[in-house]
Write a protein that holds these residues in place. Structure first.
Motif, PDB file in Angstrom:
ATOM      1  N   GLU A   1      32.237  42.668  -7.102  1.00  0.00           N
ATOM      2  CA  GLU A   1      31.178  42.828  -6.078  1.00  0.00           C
ATOM      3  C   GLU A   1      31.543  43.792  -4.927  1.00  0.00           C
ATOM      4  OE1 GLU A   1      28.253  40.523  -3.000  1.00  0.00           O
ATOM      5  OE2 GLU A   1      30.356  40.027  -2.923  1.00  0.00           O
ATOM      6  N   ARG A   2      32.951  43.799  -4.751  1.00  0.00           N
ATOM      7  CA  ARG A   2      33.615  44.660  -3.625  1.00  0.00           C
ATOM      8  C   ARG A   2      33.559  45.990  -3.845  1.00  0.00           C
ATOM      9  NH1 ARG A   2      38.814  40.782  -2.689  1.00  0.00           N
ATOM     10  NH2 ARG A   2      37.662  39.004  -1.667  1.00  0.00           N
ATOM     11  N   PRO A   3      34.129  46.656  -5.111  1.00  0.00           N
ATOM     12  CA  PRO A   3      34.016  48.108  -5.290  1.00  0.00           C
ATOM     13  C   PRO A   3      32.508  48.648  -5.859  1.00  0.00           C
ATOM     14  CG  PRO A   3      35.099  47.059  -7.113  1.00  0.00           C
ATOM     15  CD  PRO A   3      34.932  45.930  -5.943  1.00  0.00           C
ATOM     16  N   MET A   4      31.744  47.553  -6.555  1.00  0.00           N
ATOM     17  CA  MET A   4      30.514  47.801  -7.204  1.00  0.00           C
ATOM     18  C   MET A   4      29.570  48.197  -6.348  1.00  0.00           C
ATOM     19  SD  MET A   4      30.719  45.943 -10.772  1.00  0.00           S
ATOM     20  CE  MET A   4      29.625  46.731 -11.630  1.00  0.00           C
ATOM     21  N   ALA A   5      29.240  47.200  -5.335  1.00  0.00           N
ATOM     22  CA  ALA A   5      28.166  47.369  -4.379  1.00  0.00           C
ATOM     23  C   ALA A   5      28.415  48.424  -3.431  1.00  0.00           C
ATOM     24  CB  ALA A   5      28.308  45.960  -3.511  1.00  0.00           C
ATOM     25  N   ALA A   6      29.676  48.591  -2.936  1.00  0.00           N
ATOM     26  CA  ALA A   6      30.291  49.708  -2.152  1.00  0.00           C
ATOM     27  C   ALA A   6      29.963  51.054  -2.820  1.00  0.00           C
ATOM     28  CB  ALA A   6      31.604  49.517  -1.762  1.00  0.00           C
ATOM     29  N   ALA A   7      30.435  51.164  -4.037  1.00  0.00           N
ATOM     30  CA  ALA A   7      30.140  52.485  -4.859  1.00  0.00           C
ATOM     31  C   ALA A   7      28.595  53.011  -5.022  1.00  0.00           C
ATOM     32  CB  ALA A   7      30.632  52.299  -6.209  1.00  0.00           C
ATOM     33  N   SER A   8      27.779  51.854  -5.284  1.00  0.00           N
ATOM     34  CA  SER A   8      26.312  51.924  -5.371  1.00  0.00           C
ATOM     35  C   SER A   8      25.781  52.680  -4.297  1.00  0.00           C
ATOM     36  CB  SER A   8      25.660  50.712  -5.817  1.00  0.00           C
ATOM     37  OG  SER A   8      24.425  50.887  -5.946  1.00  0.00           O
ATOM     38  N   VAL A   9      26.121  52.102  -3.039  1.00  0.00           N
ATOM     39  CA  VAL A   9      25.738  52.451  -1.641  1.00  0.00           C
ATOM     40  C   VAL A   9      26.342  53.762  -1.316  1.00  0.00           C
ATOM     41  CG1 VAL A   9      25.664  51.906   0.847  1.00  0.00           C
ATOM     42  CG2 VAL A   9      25.163  50.055  -0.764  1.00  0.00           C
ATOM     43  N   ALA A  10      27.474  53.995  -1.777  1.00  0.00           N
ATOM     44  CA  ALA A  10      28.167  55.374  -1.246  1.00  0.00           C
ATOM     45  C   ALA A  10      27.318  56.390  -2.051  1.00  0.00           C
ATOM     46  CB  ALA A  10      29.558  55.180  -1.557  1.00  0.00           C
ATOM     47  N   SER A  11      26.843  56.496  -3.480  1.00  0.00           N
ATOM     48  CA  SER A  11      26.363  57.262  -4.311  1.00  0.00           C
ATOM     49  C   SER A  11      24.837  57.676  -3.751  1.00  0.00           C
ATOM     50  CB  SER A  11      26.018  56.667  -5.552  1.00  0.00           C
ATOM     51  OG  SER A  11      25.089  55.746  -5.820  1.00  0.00           O
ATOM     52  N   GLN A  12      24.366  56.791  -3.006  1.00  0.00           N
ATOM     53  CA  GLN A  12      23.133  57.185  -2.328  1.00  0.00           C
ATOM     54  C   GLN A  12      23.311  57.841  -0.724  1.00  0.00           C
ATOM     55  OE1 GLN A  12      20.220  56.933  -4.167  1.00  0.00           O
ATOM     56  NE2 GLN A  12      21.643  56.424  -5.865  1.00  0.00           N
ATOM     57  N   LEU A  13      24.261  57.341  -0.258  1.00  0.00           N
ATOM     58  CA  LEU A  13      24.525  58.070   1.171  1.00  0.00           C
ATOM     59  C   LEU A  13      24.821  59.289   1.130  1.00  0.00           C
ATOM     60  CD1 LEU A  13      24.683  56.923   4.227  1.00  0.00           C
ATOM     61  CD2 LEU A  13      27.183  56.489   3.672  1.00  0.00           C
ATOM     62  N   SER A  14      25.655  59.715  -0.106  1.00  0.00           N
ATOM     63  CA  SER A  14      26.058  61.037  -0.276  1.00  0.00           C
ATOM     64  C   SER A  14      24.914  62.019  -0.325  1.00  0.00           C
ATOM     65  CB  SER A  14      27.077  61.124  -1.399  1.00  0.00           C
ATOM     66  OG  SER A  14      27.533  62.518  -1.590  1.00  0.00           O
ATOM     67  N   ILE A  15      23.817  61.732  -0.636  1.00  0.00           N
ATOM     68  CA  ILE A  15      22.681  62.664  -0.668  1.00  0.00           C
ATOM     69  C   ILE A  15      22.443  63.597   0.190  1.00  0.00           C
ATOM     70  CG2 ILE A  15      20.088  62.844  -1.104  1.00  0.00           C
ATOM     71  CD1 ILE A  15      20.177  60.363  -3.043  1.00  0.00           C
ATOM     72  N   THR A  16      22.380  63.059   1.454  1.00  0.00           N
ATOM     73  CA  THR A  16      22.198  63.921   2.516  1.00  0.00           C
ATOM     74  C   THR A  16      23.378  64.544   2.794  1.00  0.00           C
ATOM     75  OG1 THR A  16      22.931  61.760   3.824  1.00  0.00           O
ATOM     76  CG2 THR A  16      20.688  62.279   3.725  1.00  0.00           C
TER      77      THR A  16
ATOM     78  N   ASN B   1      19.309  38.560   0.939  1.00  0.00           N
ATOM     79  CA  ASN B   1      20.970  38.257   1.259  1.00  0.00           C
ATOM     80  C   ASN B   1      21.605  38.746  -0.309  1.00  0.00           C
ATOM     81  OD1 ASN B   1      19.646  36.345  -0.347  1.00  0.00           O
ATOM     82  ND2 ASN B   1      21.263  34.868   0.212  1.00  0.00           N
ATOM     83  N   HIS B   2      21.313  40.166  -0.485  1.00  0.00           N
ATOM     84  CA  HIS B   2      21.981  40.675  -1.566  1.00  0.00           C
ATOM     85  C   HIS B   2      23.268  41.331  -1.262  1.00  0.00           C
ATOM     86  CE1 HIS B   2      20.172  44.535  -0.386  1.00  0.00           C
ATOM     87  NE2 HIS B   2      19.118  43.908  -0.101  1.00  0.00           N
ATOM     88  N   SER B   3      23.988  42.064  -2.398  1.00  0.00           N
ATOM     89  CA  SER B   3      25.226  42.445  -2.317  1.00  0.00           C
ATOM     90  C   SER B   3      25.150  43.855  -1.564  1.00  0.00           C
ATOM     91  CB  SER B   3      25.859  42.689  -3.583  1.00  0.00           C
ATOM     92  OG  SER B   3      26.062  41.446  -4.326  1.00  0.00           O
ATOM     93  N   PHE B   4      24.018  44.355  -1.532  1.00  0.00           N
ATOM     94  CA  PHE B   4      24.052  45.699  -1.059  1.00  0.00           C
ATOM     95  C   PHE B   4      23.537  45.865   0.377  1.00  0.00           C
ATOM     96  CE2 PHE B   4      22.821  45.412  -5.619  1.00  0.00           C
ATOM     97  CZ  PHE B   4      23.905  46.013  -5.993  1.00  0.00           C
ATOM     98  N   MET B   5      23.023  44.703   1.087  1.00  0.00           N
ATOM     99  CA  MET B   5      22.583  44.920   2.203  1.00  0.00           C
ATOM    100  C   MET B   5      23.767  45.231   3.391  1.00  0.00           C
ATOM    101  SD  MET B   5      20.066  44.598   4.365  1.00  0.00           S
ATOM    102  CE  MET B   5      18.690  43.528   3.589  1.00  0.00           C
ATOM    103  N   VAL B   6      24.675  44.247   3.487  1.00  0.00           N
ATOM    104  CA  VAL B   6      25.696  44.656   4.638  1.00  0.00           C
ATOM    105  C   VAL B   6      26.339  46.190   4.507  1.00  0.00           C
ATOM    106  CG1 VAL B   6      27.727  43.967   5.684  1.00  0.00           C
ATOM    107  CG2 VAL B   6      25.970  42.261   5.023  1.00  0.00           C
ATOM    108  N   PRO B   7      26.827  46.304   3.219  1.00  0.00           N
ATOM    109  CA  PRO B   7      27.406  47.829   3.012  1.00  0.00           C
ATOM    110  C   PRO B   7      26.371  48.949   3.311  1.00  0.00           C
ATOM    111  CG  PRO B   7      27.961  46.297   1.091  1.00  0.00           C
ATOM    112  CD  PRO B   7      27.112  45.684   1.769  1.00  0.00           C
ATOM    113  N   GLY B   8      25.112  48.710   2.941  1.00  0.00           N
ATOM    114  CA  GLY B   8      23.977  49.678   3.192  1.00  0.00           C
ATOM    115  C   GLY B   8      23.859  49.923   4.723  1.00  0.00           C
ATOM    116  N   MET B   9      24.019  48.728   5.634  1.00  0.00           N
ATOM    117  CA  MET B   9      23.621  48.849   7.022  1.00  0.00           C
ATOM    118  C   MET B   9      24.962  49.449   7.602  1.00  0.00           C
ATOM    119  SD  MET B   9      20.643  47.834   7.535  1.00  0.00           S
ATOM    120  CE  MET B   9      20.731  47.832   9.248  1.00  0.00           C
ATOM    121  N   ILE B  10      25.780  49.036   7.393  1.00  0.00           N
ATOM    122  CA  ILE B  10      27.341  49.680   7.797  1.00  0.00           C
ATOM    123  C   ILE B  10      27.424  51.024   7.641  1.00  0.00           C
ATOM    124  CG2 ILE B  10      29.859  49.812   7.573  1.00  0.00           C
ATOM    125  CD1 ILE B  10      29.822  46.910   7.201  1.00  0.00           C
TER     126      ILE B  10
END
Length: 441
Positions: free
Chosen positions: A128-143, A415-424
């Motif tokens: 969960e640590r690298p995978m959720a972070a990687a999923s969020v980062a892949s979308q954050l990079s669009i901008t 309360n899913h794996s992407f909530m806190v990484p996404g908000m941060i």
């Protein structure tokens, strides 16, 4: 009546989001017809420029994929991850960030997710640590990507407002801010959740023979495939296309065809360069043209174009109609709390699952209210809010790729794996971007 019509707009967006992709576009088309013929709203112009840019970029990226360029990039990413397995939580988000930055879409990272999970599992790191972070980062990079539809639309609108605003102004803010947001996500993820051996779901799956076999036999890799030299060359040509676009953006003289005339708009330049380099890659790599439309990039890109077609047209029709009534109240709120427009962008993105469509919907509203460009560029990462409701394809796919069950949608849905990484990631990027924009503009 305007409030009821706005609720209707949200209802159409929500209904379309349940189908996703093309469904979102055609449901929005239904909403547009009701707006025009039932609510008597004058239709605005469809988002032709944005759609043409998406088509040009997607065509070039699809040719790159057919030439083997995406597999070549994937192999490089896997080598980096496997050489630094204990640091996978730090490296994986940066890898997916870089892939989206280069391609302008986050849909190209699905192939790397099983590899991230495999590296984590083999090193007894909670996936969960690298995978959720990687999923969020892949979308954050669009901008941050100079060829993403969201960035190009921003450039088109702000450049039309003030010709001194260039692509460099925008990505000069969004690249550092989203990169810092990604690093913040990775640092948070280093210690999130219990260790893998102590996770109850992981232990439960080990007691199930079918799950145990699936977990223990997982060996995801892309390194066993020998790629031709043309795959590497296609990636180099694609990078050259990005460099060329940025170079042309930095030198308006190149874009000035006749003395005394205005420089060619960057939206036109991007369309030309993407089509041209698509042709160069096709010729240099001897791509089979019939296979171009079969790849993931082409299908996902075309789907996004249709979704934006309907969403943007329906939303723009409503906001142009409602602007005189809404302007005074929203201006007072945003004048007192500038960050509140970021909240509005975020909420809209949660509903419509698209950063480009969010920008297409909200930026004309902001410009109509006279909000300054530096504010709008600084808070641009707030157009990524669709991690909030865990129904986006990359997040769902990431959950499915994690055989240990640590990356998940929680019992209470939010309360899913992407909530806190996404908000941060989003909050950090917006705070830093808002501060940085004051220096760059």
């Amino acid at each position: 009546m305007l409030i009821l019509q706005f609720m209707f707009l949200l209802l159409m967006l929500y209904t379309g989001s349940r189908f996703g992709g093309i469904g979102l576009g055609v449901i929005s088309g239904l909403g547009l017809v009701i707006e025009v013929f039932l609510f008597k709203m004058p239709p605005t112009s469809p988002p032709v420029t944005v759609m043409l840019i998406i088509m040009a970029v997607v065509t070039c990226a699809a040719i790159l994929e057919t030439a083997g360029g995406l597999k070549y990039m994937l192999q490089i990413a896997e080598k980096i991850l496997r050489k630094n397995p204990r640091r996978v939580t730090l490296i994986a988000p940066l890898v997916t960030y870089a892939m989206t930055f280069l391609l302008g879409t986050g849909h190209a990272v699905y192939s790397i997710m099983p590899i991230i999970g495999d590296v984590a599992l083999k090193n007894k790191i909670r996936p969960e640590r690298p995978m959720a972070a990687a999923s969020v980062a892949s979308q954050l990079s669009i901008t941050a990507s100079p060829i993403s539809a969201a960035v190009v639309y921003y450039l088109t609108q702000l450049g039309g407002l003030d010709h001194t605003i260039s692509l460099i102004h925008i990505i000069g803010v969004t690249i550092p801010s989203t990169l810092i947001g990604t690093i913040a996500i990775a640092l948070y993820s280093m210690r999130r959740g219990v260790e893998l051996e102590d996770d109850p779901e992981y232990q439960r799956r080990l007691q199930d023979p079918l799950w145990k076999e699936k977990i223990l036999s997982t060996t995801a890799t892309s390194l066993d495939e020998k790629l031709p030299t043309s795959a590497r060359n296609s990636v180099l040509l694609f990078i050259l296309a990005l460099v060329s676009i940025v170079a042309i953006a930095m030198t308006p003289e190149i874009r000035t065809i006749a003395e005394g005339s205005k420089p060619i708009g960057m939206s036109v330049v991007i369309q030309m360069m993407m089509l041209a380099f698509g042709g160069i890659i096709m010729l240099a790599s001897k791509v089979q043209v019939a296979k171009i439309t079969e790849g993931v990039v082409f299908k996902s890109g075309l789907t996004a174009a249709i979704a934006i077609f309907g969403i943007a047209w329906m939303s723009d029709t409503y906001f142009q109609y409602a602007m005189p009534e809404f302007k005074a109240g929203i201006l007072e709120m945003v004048g007192t709390y500038p960050w509140s427009f970021a909240l509005a962008m975020f909420v809209v993105s949660v509903v419509i699952n698209s950063q480009a469509a969010t920008c297409r919907m909200m930026l004309p509203v902001a410009l109509g209210m006279g909000l300054p460009p530096q504010l709008l560029v600084g808070i641009m990462p707030s157009c990524y809010g669709y991690f909030f409701i865990p129904n986006y394809p990359s997040d769902i796919a990431t959950c499915n790729f994690d055989t240990t069950g640590t990356t998940k949608i929680g019992k209470y849905y939010f309360n899913h794996s992407f909530m806190v990484p996404g908000m941060i990631g989003v909050v950090t990027a917006c705070i830093f971007g808002y501060g940085l924009a004051g220096f760059i503009f």
